[in-house]
Design a protein around this motif. Structure first.
Motif, PDB file in Angstrom:
ATOM      1  N   ILE A  77      -9.848 -48.210  96.604  1.00 49.73           N
ATOM      2  CA  ILE A  77     -10.256 -49.598  96.861  1.00 49.73           C
ATOM      3  C   ILE A  77     -11.626 -49.886  96.246  1.00 49.73           C
ATOM      4  CG2 ILE A  77     -11.462 -49.315  99.079  1.00 49.73           C
ATOM      5  CD1 ILE A  77      -8.898 -52.069  98.284  1.00 49.73           C
ATOM      6  N   HIS A  78     -11.735 -51.043  95.615  1.00 49.33           N
ATOM      7  CA  HIS A  78     -12.980 -51.480  94.988  1.00 49.33           C
ATOM      8  C   HIS A  78     -13.182 -52.942  95.359  1.00 49.33           C
ATOM      9  CE1 HIS A  78     -15.615 -51.562  91.083  1.00 49.33           C
ATOM     10  NE2 HIS A  78     -16.147 -52.275  92.055  1.00 49.33           N
ATOM     11  N   LEU A  79     -14.023 -53.188  96.357  1.00 47.74           N
ATOM     12  CA  LEU A  79     -14.288 -54.548  96.807  1.00 47.74           C
ATOM     13  C   LEU A  79     -15.204 -55.263  95.822  1.00 47.74           C
ATOM     14  CD1 LEU A  79     -14.941 -54.045 100.642  1.00 47.74           C
ATOM     15  CD2 LEU A  79     -12.760 -54.404  99.460  1.00 47.74           C
ATOM     16  N   TRP A  80     -14.987 -56.570  95.709  1.00 46.33           N
ATOM     17  CA  TRP A  80     -15.814 -57.420  94.847  1.00 46.33           C
ATOM     18  C   TRP A  80     -16.543 -58.457  95.694  1.00 46.33           C
ATOM     19  CZ3 TRP A  80     -11.488 -58.866  90.834  1.00 46.33           C
ATOM     20  CH2 TRP A  80     -11.456 -57.914  89.820  1.00 46.33           C
ATOM     21  N   PRO A  81     -17.596 -58.103  96.431  1.00 46.05           N
ATOM     22  CA  PRO A  81     -18.328 -59.125  97.197  1.00 46.05           C
ATOM     23  C   PRO A  81     -19.032 -60.091  96.240  1.00 46.05           C
ATOM     24  CG  PRO A  81     -18.901 -56.893  97.908  1.00 46.05           C
ATOM     25  CD  PRO A  81     -18.169 -56.774  96.617  1.00 46.05           C
ATOM     26  N   ASP A  82     -18.837 -61.380  96.464  1.00 46.72           N
ATOM     27  CA  ASP A  82     -19.483 -62.408  95.652  1.00 46.72           C
ATOM     28  C   ASP A  82     -21.002 -62.281  95.788  1.00 46.72           C
ATOM     29  OD1 ASP A  82     -20.619 -65.289  95.229  1.00 46.72           O
ATOM     30  OD2 ASP A  82     -18.576 -65.379  94.441  1.00 46.72           O
ATOM     31  N   LYS A  83     -21.720 -62.574  94.702  1.00 43.77           N
ATOM     32  CA  LYS A  83     -23.185 -62.494  94.739  1.00 43.77           C
ATOM     33  C   LYS A  83     -23.775 -63.422  95.801  1.00 43.77           C
ATOM     34  CE  LYS A  83     -23.988 -59.436  91.546  1.00 43.77           C
ATOM     35  NZ  LYS A  83     -24.612 -58.129  91.902  1.00 43.77           N
ATOM     36  N   ALA A  84     -23.039 -64.504  96.139  1.00 37.02           N
ATOM     37  CA  ALA A  84     -23.518 -65.435  97.166  1.00 37.02           C
ATOM     38  C   ALA A  84     -23.634 -64.743  98.522  1.00 37.02           C
ATOM     39  CB  ALA A  84     -22.578 -66.628  97.282  1.00 37.02           C
ATOM     40  N   LEU A  85     -22.883 -63.660  98.710  1.00 34.35           N
ATOM     41  CA  LEU A  85     -22.945 -62.936  99.982  1.00 34.35           C
ATOM     42  C   LEU A  85     -24.216 -62.098 100.102  1.00 34.35           C
ATOM     43  CD1 LEU A  85     -19.220 -61.787 100.343  1.00 34.35           C
ATOM     44  CD2 LEU A  85     -20.340 -63.819 101.280  1.00 34.35           C
ATOM     45  N   GLY A  86     -25.007 -62.051  99.035  1.00 36.45           N
ATOM     46  CA  GLY A  86     -26.280 -61.343  99.081  1.00 36.45           C
ATOM     47  C   GLY A  86     -27.474 -62.278  99.145  1.00 36.45           C
ATOM     48  N   SER A  87     -27.221 -63.555  99.352  1.00 34.14           N
ATOM     49  CA  SER A  87     -28.324 -64.521  99.464  1.00 34.14           C
ATOM     50  C   SER A  87     -29.108 -64.287 100.751  1.00 34.14           C
ATOM     51  CB  SER A  87     -27.775 -65.947  99.455  1.00 34.14           C
ATOM     52  OG  SER A  87     -27.006 -66.190 100.626  1.00 34.14           O
ATOM     53  N   GLN A  88     -30.308 -64.809 100.793  1.00 33.89           N
ATOM     54  CA  GLN A  88     -31.149 -64.663 101.987  1.00 33.89           C
ATOM     55  C   GLN A  88     -30.450 -65.254 103.209  1.00 33.89           C
ATOM     56  OE1 GLN A  88     -34.056 -62.959 102.435  1.00 33.89           O
ATOM     57  NE2 GLN A  88     -33.595 -62.248 100.358  1.00 33.89           N
ATOM     58  N   ALA A  89     -29.788 -66.399 103.013  1.00 34.61           N
ATOM     59  CA  ALA A  89     -29.085 -67.037 104.129  1.00 34.61           C
ATOM     60  C   ALA A  89     -27.965 -66.144 104.648  1.00 34.61           C
ATOM     61  CB  ALA A  89     -28.516 -68.384 103.680  1.00 34.61           C
ATOM     62  N   ALA A  90     -27.220 -65.526 103.729  1.00 34.29           N
ATOM     63  CA  ALA A  90     -26.110 -64.650 104.131  1.00 34.29           C
ATOM     64  C   ALA A  90     -26.616 -63.422 104.868  1.00 34.29           C
ATOM     65  CB  ALA A  90     -25.306 -64.228 102.903  1.00 34.29           C
ATOM     66  N   ILE A  91     -27.709 -62.857 104.392  1.00 35.17           N
ATOM     67  CA  ILE A  91     -28.275 -61.654 105.020  1.00 35.17           C
ATOM     68  C   ILE A  91     -28.771 -61.969 106.431  1.00 35.17           C
ATOM     69  CG2 ILE A  91     -30.187 -59.997 104.908  1.00 35.17           C
ATOM     70  CD1 ILE A  91     -29.800 -60.090 101.816  1.00 35.17           C
ATOM     71  N   LYS A  92     -29.397 -63.141 106.614  1.00 32.69           N
ATOM     72  CA  LYS A  92     -29.902 -63.531 107.926  1.00 32.69           C
ATOM     73  C   LYS A  92     -28.781 -63.737 108.941  1.00 32.69           C
ATOM     74  CE  LYS A  92     -34.164 -65.794 106.404  1.00 32.69           C
ATOM     75  NZ  LYS A  92     -34.853 -67.099 106.236  1.00 32.69           N
ATOM     76  N   GLU A  93     -27.585 -64.033 108.467  1.00 35.75           N
ATOM     77  CA  GLU A  93     -26.445 -64.269 109.353  1.00 35.75           C
ATOM     78  C   GLU A  93     -25.868 -62.983 109.945  1.00 35.75           C
ATOM     79  OE1 GLU A  93     -24.995 -68.190 106.786  1.00 35.75           O
ATOM     80  OE2 GLU A  93     -23.912 -66.292 106.640  1.00 35.75           O
ATOM     81  N   TRP A 115     -24.386 -52.002 102.492  1.00 34.38           N
ATOM     82  CA  TRP A 115     -22.931 -52.111 102.286  1.00 34.38           C
ATOM     83  C   TRP A 115     -22.628 -52.888 101.010  1.00 34.38           C
ATOM     84  CZ3 TRP A 115     -19.837 -56.671 102.686  1.00 34.38           C
ATOM     85  CH2 TRP A 115     -18.450 -56.448 102.715  1.00 34.38           C
ATOM     86  N   LEU A 116     -23.334 -54.003 100.793  1.00 38.18           N
ATOM     87  CA  LEU A 116     -23.144 -54.779  99.574  1.00 38.18           C
ATOM     88  C   LEU A 116     -23.478 -53.963  98.336  1.00 38.18           C
ATOM     89  CD1 LEU A 116     -24.688 -58.296 100.391  1.00 38.18           C
ATOM     90  CD2 LEU A 116     -22.269 -57.767 100.084  1.00 38.18           C
ATOM     91  N   GLU A 117     -24.592 -53.277  98.364  1.00 39.84           N
ATOM     92  CA  GLU A 117     -25.023 -52.500  97.207  1.00 39.84           C
ATOM     93  C   GLU A 117     -24.018 -51.406  96.866  1.00 39.84           C
ATOM     94  OE1 GLU A 117     -27.382 -52.844  95.039  1.00 39.84           O
ATOM     95  OE2 GLU A 117     -28.226 -54.636  95.977  1.00 39.84           O
ATOM     96  N   LYS A 118     -23.396 -50.833  97.885  1.00 36.92           N
ATOM     97  CA  LYS A 118     -22.392 -49.793  97.638  1.00 36.92           C
ATOM     98  C   LYS A 118     -21.271 -50.320  96.760  1.00 36.92           C
ATOM     99  CE  LYS A 118     -19.121 -48.797 100.632  1.00 36.92           C
ATOM    100  NZ  LYS A 118     -18.341 -48.269 101.779  1.00 36.92           N
ATOM    101  N   TRP A 119     -20.819 -51.543  97.054  1.00 39.22           N
ATOM    102  CA  TRP A 119     -19.712 -52.111  96.287  1.00 39.22           C
ATOM    103  C   TRP A 119     -20.174 -52.682  94.956  1.00 39.22           C
ATOM    104  CZ3 TRP A 119     -15.495 -50.117  97.535  1.00 39.22           C
ATOM    105  CH2 TRP A 119     -15.211 -49.798  98.869  1.00 39.22           C
ATOM    106  N   TRP A 120     -21.363 -53.249  94.915  1.00 36.24           N
ATOM    107  CA  TRP A 120     -21.867 -53.816  93.664  1.00 36.24           C
ATOM    108  C   TRP A 120     -22.143 -52.738  92.616  1.00 36.24           C
ATOM    109  CZ3 TRP A 120     -25.856 -57.687  96.157  1.00 36.24           C
ATOM    110  CH2 TRP A 120     -25.160 -58.830  96.581  1.00 36.24           C
ATOM    111  N   THR A 121     -22.388 -51.520  93.058  1.00 34.17           N
ATOM    112  CA  THR A 121     -22.687 -50.426  92.109  1.00 34.17           C
ATOM    113  C   THR A 121     -21.507 -49.476  91.927  1.00 34.17           C
ATOM    114  OG1 THR A 121     -23.670 -49.125  93.919  1.00 34.17           O
ATOM    115  CG2 THR A 121     -25.164 -50.489  92.602  1.00 34.17           C
ATOM    116  N   ARG A 122     -20.364 -49.798  92.526  1.00 34.62           N
ATOM    117  CA  ARG A 122     -19.171 -48.950  92.415  1.00 34.62           C
ATOM    118  C   ARG A 122     -18.672 -48.910  90.968  1.00 34.62           C
ATOM    119  NH1 ARG A 122     -14.401 -46.674  92.183  1.00 34.62           N
ATOM    120  NH2 ARG A 122     -12.697 -47.140  93.618  1.00 34.62           N
TER     121      ARG A 122
END
Length: 277
Positions: A238-254, A264-271
């Motif tokens: 499995i290779h997830l593709w999280p959208d870059k918008a999910l790494g925005s400051q607003a998304a992180i604060k949520e 977790w995001l970085e793991k998939w972005w660098t896969r």
């Protein structure tokens, strides 16, 4: 409604191929596997329509020639790899050339769901998922390395649907299974919602009501796919593709644990995806 069909210029194509062949590895993306993708924007295997049957056949024959000849030249005049991504069973006509490329080629199909009815709403003119699965099965039988783009998954896809799809995908022994949740713009939401209504189906378009709603849906869907993949035996593929918008400051604060979420995001972005060896 339309497709732009290129005239074939073999000299120009070979010049482009030589340029690509000579590109230093350090100028390429690390996860690209030095591969040409057919195709990131337009399906290379599609039916071209025209009111004149004779002209339609001429256009389809030319399109088929362009794809096949390009593959032959890549095979015979370079060491570049090839990644195919399609929704069309028409790709079977080139299985012989796929095989001739050996481990230099990966064949993949978009298979976000096995629910043919749901696919008819989101991809009304594309071949049914059952046809795509059968094409992947035929490729495996022919000895062609495969991968699957389980993307983009519609918002209506639940755990049972994901489990059924991934269970069938696992049988293919794919190198990689890419996944991303659907992300539609406003005009497309309205268009698809209207199409669904005409078929008597109500869609879960609430997830597109705001950026916050879409981010919440996407994170839940990605983590659900991650969990189900582990349960059916696809954790390695499995290779997830999280959208870059999910790494925005607003998304992180949520998130409950921002630091863990960012990791977790970085793991998939660098896969780095696998390639046949």
């Amino acid at each position: 409604a339309y497709v732009l069909l290129r005239p074939w210029d073999e000299k120009k194509f070979l010049a482009s191929l030589r340029k690509a062949e000579g590109t230093p590895v350090d100028k390429l993306k690390r996860d690209g596997n030095r591969a040409v993708l057919l195709c990131s924007t337009t399906d290379s295997y599609q039916v071209i329509k025209h009111p004149d049957p004779k002209r339609a056949k001429e256009l389809r024959d030319h399109a088929a020639f362009v794809v096949r000849r390009a593959l032959e030249l890549i095979r015979d005049h370079s060491t570049i790899n090839v990644r195919i991504l399609t929704r069309s069973p028409l790709a079977r006509r080139d299985f012989d050339i796929f095989k001739s490329l050996g481990q230099r080629l990966l064949f993949g199909m978009s298979l976000p769901t096995l629910n043919n009815q749901l696919a008819r709403i989101y991809e009304p003119k594309a071949p049914a998922p059952s046809q795509r699965l059968a094409t992947l099965q035929a490729a495996v039988k022919a000895g062609i390395p495969v991968y699957v783009a389980m993307a983009p998954t519609p918002a209506e896809v639940d755990e049972a649907d994901l489990r059924a799809t991934m269970t069938e995908i696992k049988k293919l022994k794919p190198l990689t299974v890419f996944h991303e949740p659907i992300n539609m713009r406003a005009e497309n939401v309205e268009r698809i919602e209207a199409h669904a209504r005409s078929l008597g189906v109500k869609l879960n378009t609430a997830v597109f009501a705001s950026r916050e709603a879409w981010r919440a849906y996407s994170v839940v869907q990605l983590k659900l796919v991650e969990r189900v993949a582990g349960e059916v035996g696809l954790s390695r593929q499995i290779h997830l593709w999280p959208d870059k918008a999910l790494g925005s400051q607003a998304a992180i604060k949520e998130q409950r644990d921002p630091a863990d979420y960012r990791k977790w995001l970085e793991k998939w972005w660098t896969r780095i995806s696998e390639w046949p060896r």
